[in-house]
Design a protein around this motif. Structure first.
Motif: not given
Length: 67
Positions: A18-19, A43-47, A49-52
């Motif tokens: 995930l990292a 979108a990329f920033a949100t995704l 952040s969520l994956v992080g």
């Protein structure tokens, strides 16, 4: 620097996977001008952040085969 004995199997850990995905999404933000109009702003920033966050949670969950 000395690695832990399980370092060779780190690629099987969900936190590491995930990292890597979060890092890929963060890097994809650099190509945003190419995606203009196709991908919503943020979108990329949100995704990423969520994956992080998911990677951080996965880090504290015991995974099969690792002590």
């Amino acid at each position: 620097m000395k690695l832990i004995p399980e370092a060779k199997r780190a690629g099987k850990l969900w936190s590491v996977r995930l990292a890597a995905i979060a890092a890929g999404l963060a890097a994809a933000e650099a190509s945003l001008p190419l995606w203009e109009g196709m991908i919503p702003d943020g979108a990329f920033a949100t995704l990423s952040s969520l994956v992080g966050i998911a990677a951080a949670v996965a880090r504290v969950i015991r995974q099969e085969g690792f002590a």
